[in-house]
Write a protein that holds these residues in place. Structure first.
Motif, PDB file in Angstrom:
ATOM      1  N   GLU A   1       0.808  -1.031  -0.281  1.00  0.00           N
ATOM      2  CA  GLU A   1      -0.411  -0.428   0.183  1.00  0.00           C
ATOM      3  C   GLU A   1       0.969   1.140  -0.173  1.00  0.00           C
ATOM      4  N   LEU A   2       1.679   0.990   0.961  1.00  0.00           N
ATOM      5  CA  LEU A   2       2.513   2.602   0.451  1.00  0.00           C
ATOM      6  C   LEU A   2       3.626   2.703  -0.883  1.00  0.00           C
ATOM      7  N   HIS A   3       3.706   1.547  -1.383  1.00  0.00           N
ATOM      8  CA  HIS A   3       4.275   1.235  -2.657  1.00  0.00           C
ATOM      9  C   HIS A   3       2.809   2.426  -3.473  1.00  0.00           C
ATOM     10  N   ARG A   4       1.670   1.781  -3.708  1.00  0.00           N
ATOM     11  CA  ARG A   4       0.685   2.387  -4.548  1.00  0.00           C
ATOM     12  C   ARG A   4       1.249   3.544  -4.508  1.00  0.00           C
TER      13      ARG A   4
ATOM     14  N   GLY B   1      -2.322  12.089  -8.205  1.00  0.00           N
ATOM     15  CA  GLY B   1      -3.847  12.507  -7.955  1.00  0.00           C
ATOM     16  C   GLY B   1      -3.380  12.538  -6.369  1.00  0.00           C
ATOM     17  N   PRO B   2      -5.232  12.934  -5.306  1.00  0.00           N
ATOM     18  CA  PRO B   2      -4.508  13.653  -3.986  1.00  0.00           C
ATOM     19  C   PRO B   2      -4.678  12.124  -3.342  1.00  0.00           C
ATOM     20  N   ASP B   3      -4.100  10.909  -4.151  1.00  0.00           N
ATOM     21  CA  ASP B   3      -3.571  10.418  -3.068  1.00  0.00           C
ATOM     22  C   ASP B   3      -2.609   9.787  -2.759  1.00  0.00           C
ATOM     23  N   ARG B   4      -1.897  10.260  -3.633  1.00  0.00           N
ATOM     24  CA  ARG B   4      -0.480  10.261  -4.096  1.00  0.00           C
ATOM     25  C   ARG B   4       0.632  10.414  -2.263  1.00  0.00           C
ATOM     26  N   ILE B   5       1.327  10.245  -1.656  1.00  0.00           N
ATOM     27  CA  ILE B   5       2.206  10.901  -0.958  1.00  0.00           C
ATOM     28  C   ILE B   5       3.087  11.888  -1.434  1.00  0.00           C
ATOM     29  N   THR B   6       3.107  13.161  -0.789  1.00  0.00           N
ATOM     30  CA  THR B   6       3.789  14.282  -1.340  1.00  0.00           C
ATOM     31  C   THR B   6       5.038  14.031  -1.331  1.00  0.00           C
ATOM     32  N   ASP B   7       5.972  14.920  -1.746  1.00  0.00           N
ATOM     33  CA  ASP B   7       7.526  14.835  -1.495  1.00  0.00           C
ATOM     34  C   ASP B   7       8.071  15.563  -0.195  1.00  0.00           C
ATOM     35  N   PRO B   8       7.200  16.194   0.310  1.00  0.00           N
ATOM     36  CA  PRO B   8       7.713  16.864   1.301  1.00  0.00           C
ATOM     37  C   PRO B   8       7.505  15.293   2.724  1.00  0.00           C
ATOM     38  N   GLN B   9       5.994  14.581   2.342  1.00  0.00           N
ATOM     39  CA  GLN B   9       6.141  13.606   3.239  1.00  0.00           C
ATOM     40  C   GLN B   9       7.473  12.302   2.916  1.00  0.00           C
TER      41      GLN B   9
END
Length: 79
Positions: free
Chosen positions: A30-33, A39-47
């Motif tokens: 799930e983390l890889h996904r 879109g909005p589900d993507r982990i952001t670069d700051p995260q």
């Protein structure tokens, strides 16, 4: 230990319960996904930077590592 998956750096070996290894494999998938999603589900670069100790440039390396570990765990728990 029966029903466990072994993990170790080569010196010593630790074991985790099979069900924990299955859960960890699911979490890593799930983390890889979320790392590769658009879109909005993507982990952001700051995260990602937070997950990588403040190094935002490591997104691709981290994404590859998460994918590799997820596959290794899946393989280990499917035996």
């Amino acid at each position: 230990m029966p029903g466990s998956t072994t993990l170790g750096p080569g010196h010593g070996v630790d074991a985790i319960e099979h069900s924990d290894a299955q859960r960890l494999a699911s979490v890593m998938k799930e983390l890889h996904r979320l790392l590769v999603a658009a879109g909005p589900d993507r982990i952001t670069d700051p995260q990602v930077a937070e997950l990588c100790g403040g190094e935002a440039h490591r997104r691709e390396e981290f994404t590859d590592w998460v994918d590799r570990v997820a596959h290794q765990l899946e393989k280990a728990v499917s035996r």
